[in-house]
Design a protein around this motif. Structure first.
Motif, PDB file in Angstrom:
ATOM      1  N   GLU A  23       0.821  -1.214   0.000  1.00 40.61           N
ATOM      2  CA  GLU A  23       0.000   0.000   0.000  1.00 40.61           C
ATOM      3  C   GLU A  23       0.854   1.264   0.000  1.00 40.61           C
ATOM      4  O   GLU A  23       1.788   1.411   0.792  1.00 40.61           O
ATOM      5  CB  GLU A  23      -0.912  -0.007   1.236  1.00 40.61           C
ATOM      6  N   GLY A  24       0.527   2.166  -0.911  1.00 35.80           N
ATOM      7  CA  GLY A  24       1.192   3.460  -0.963  1.00 35.80           C
ATOM      8  C   GLY A  24       2.476   3.498  -1.768  1.00 35.80           C
ATOM      9  O   GLY A  24       3.004   4.577  -2.041  1.00 35.80           O
ATOM     10  N   LYS A  25       2.988   2.349  -2.157  1.00 31.01           N
ATOM     11  CA  LYS A  25       4.265   2.327  -2.873  1.00 31.01           C
ATOM     12  C   LYS A  25       4.015   2.229  -4.379  1.00 31.01           C
ATOM     13  O   LYS A  25       3.243   1.391  -4.832  1.00 31.01           O
ATOM     14  CB  LYS A  25       5.127   1.153  -2.402  1.00 31.01           C
ATOM     15  N   ILE A  61       8.666   5.203  -4.782  1.00 31.57           N
ATOM     16  CA  ILE A  61       8.367   6.097  -3.665  1.00 31.57           C
ATOM     17  C   ILE A  61       7.197   5.559  -2.861  1.00 31.57           C
ATOM     18  O   ILE A  61       6.417   4.740  -3.354  1.00 31.57           O
ATOM     19  CB  ILE A  61       8.043   7.542  -4.133  1.00 31.57           C
ATOM     20  N   ASN A  62       7.079   6.048  -1.644  1.00 35.22           N
ATOM     21  CA  ASN A  62       5.901   5.784  -0.819  1.00 35.22           C
ATOM     22  C   ASN A  62       5.039   7.032  -0.894  1.00 35.22           C
ATOM     23  O   ASN A  62       5.334   8.043  -0.237  1.00 35.22           O
ATOM     24  CB  ASN A  62       6.308   5.477   0.616  1.00 35.22           C
ATOM     25  N   ASP A  64       2.063   7.667   0.143  1.00 34.78           N
ATOM     26  CA  ASP A  64       1.332   8.020   1.365  1.00 34.78           C
ATOM     27  C   ASP A  64       2.201   8.871   2.287  1.00 34.78           C
ATOM     28  O   ASP A  64       1.752   9.879   2.844  1.00 34.78           O
ATOM     29  CB  ASP A  64       0.879   6.756   2.106  1.00 34.78           C
ATOM     30  N   LYS A  65       3.457   8.468   2.444  1.00 29.98           N
ATOM     31  CA  LYS A  65       4.374   9.242   3.287  1.00 29.98           C
ATOM     32  C   LYS A  65       4.667  10.602   2.678  1.00 29.98           C
ATOM     33  O   LYS A  65       4.776  11.610   3.382  1.00 29.98           O
ATOM     34  CB  LYS A  65       5.676   8.454   3.498  1.00 29.98           C
ATOM     35  N   LYS A 158      11.592  -2.855  -0.024  1.00 29.09           N
ATOM     36  CA  LYS A 158      11.829  -2.384   1.345  1.00 29.09           C
ATOM     37  C   LYS A 158      13.276  -1.938   1.519  1.00 29.09           C
ATOM     38  O   LYS A 158      13.551  -0.885   2.140  1.00 29.09           O
ATOM     39  CB  LYS A 158      11.500  -3.492   2.343  1.00 29.09           C
ATOM     40  N   LEU A 161      13.808   1.503  -0.374  1.00 27.46           N
ATOM     41  CA  LEU A 161      13.238   2.659   0.320  1.00 27.46           C
ATOM     42  C   LEU A 161      14.006   2.988   1.595  1.00 27.46           C
ATOM     43  O   LEU A 161      14.169   4.164   1.944  1.00 27.46           O
ATOM     44  CB  LEU A 161      11.762   2.415   0.629  1.00 27.46           C
ATOM     45  N   SER A 162      14.481   1.978   2.280  1.00 27.19           N
ATOM     46  CA  SER A 162      15.215   2.227   3.530  1.00 27.19           C
ATOM     47  C   SER A 162      16.571   2.874   3.270  1.00 27.19           C
ATOM     48  O   SER A 162      17.129   3.536   4.151  1.00 27.19           O
ATOM     49  CB  SER A 162      15.406   0.916   4.305  1.00 27.19           C
ATOM     50  N   SER A 166      15.228  11.112   0.071  1.00 22.11           N
ATOM     51  CA  SER A 166      14.165  11.784  -0.687  1.00 22.11           C
ATOM     52  C   SER A 166      14.613  13.115  -1.304  1.00 22.11           C
ATOM     53  O   SER A 166      13.909  13.669  -2.151  1.00 22.11           O
ATOM     54  CB  SER A 166      12.936  12.015   0.194  1.00 22.11           C
TER      55      SER A 166
END
Length: 237
Positions: A23-25, A61-62, A64-65, A158, A161-162, A166
């Motif tokens: 979700e969100g990615k 990207i995420n 949602d964040k 994962k 993204l970690s 950004s």
């Protein structure tokens, strides 16, 4: 075999992590002002264009964040700031990519030579770049080769993204052509689908007039994309 991981089972398991990003990615191929104005993507459906490309550069990207980060700015009318979006440009196409199409995953821009060999007829130039980890001139310190890697390095979403910053953007390399057997014992590449559009402005202001002018300009650009690609949902950040 392709993939720096020589354990075929482990490599396939890592690729499978890209089947459902969660979700969100989202995976995004951003478009420069020039591409929005005069490239083949301004005239033809993006899915048709991508199907003729050897490699497409995307960013993960995420959203949602990112959306929450934008909402939390709460700028006053005289304030102006920059929003780090994790994207190269502000407008992009959201892609649905089969995991077998994932060629390389990198937590920063690796200066991949997407069109290597297309102008001079050096047909092996792209393959040479993938295995050597050496990309476009000027970006030597960002090449995977600088850290002993090839472009065909596969990490999970994962992990990417970690490790991503950004204020810059990560680079996910995707095979555009279908029917290519990249990984032995795994499916051949499929069609890359366009599922939406994202608009994430980096320049932020609390001044209503400036903000509305910026929104208007972006909506004109997005309308052109929608005219070519049909009805697509748009995410505004």
């Amino acid at each position: 075999m392709l993939g720096e991981c020589k354990n075929q089972k482990k490599l396939h398991a890592t690729l499978e992590k890209w089947r459902n990003l969660g979700e969100g990615k989202i995976l995004v191929h951003t478009l420069s002002e020039e591409y929005l104005r005069s490239s083949e993507l301004a005239e033809k459906k993006a899915e048709e264009v991508f199907s003729s490309w050897d490699v497409i550069s995307c960013s993960l990207i995420n959203v949602d964040k990112l959306s929450k980060k934008a909402d939390d700015l709460d700028l006053r009318p005289w304030e102006h700031t920059r929003l780090n979006t994790g994207l190269f440009f502000e407008i992009g196409l959201i892609l649905s990519v089969p995991p077998q199409n994932i060629l390389g995953t990198h937590a920063h821009d690796v200066w991949f030579p997407n069109h290597a060999g297309t102008k001079n007829g050096h047909t092996s130039a792209l393959t040479d770049a993938i295995f050597s980890g050496k990309g476009k001139r000027g970006g030597e310190k960002f090449w995977p080769a600088a850290k002993g890697h090839s472009y065909n390095r596969i990490l999970t979403p994962k992990e990417i993204l970690s490790r991503s910053d950004s204020s810059q953007h990560n680079e996910i390399l995707v095979i555009g052509r279908k029917g290519v057997n990249i990984y032995p014992g795994y499916s051949v590449t499929g069609r890359v689908r366009v599922t939406g559009i994202i608009c994430a402005s980096k320049s932020r202001t609390g001044h209503g007039l400036f903000s509305s002018l910026q929104d208007r300009e972006n909506k004109v650009k997005i309308a052109k994309l929608k005219n070519v690609n049909g009805k697509l949902d748009v995410i505004y950040i």
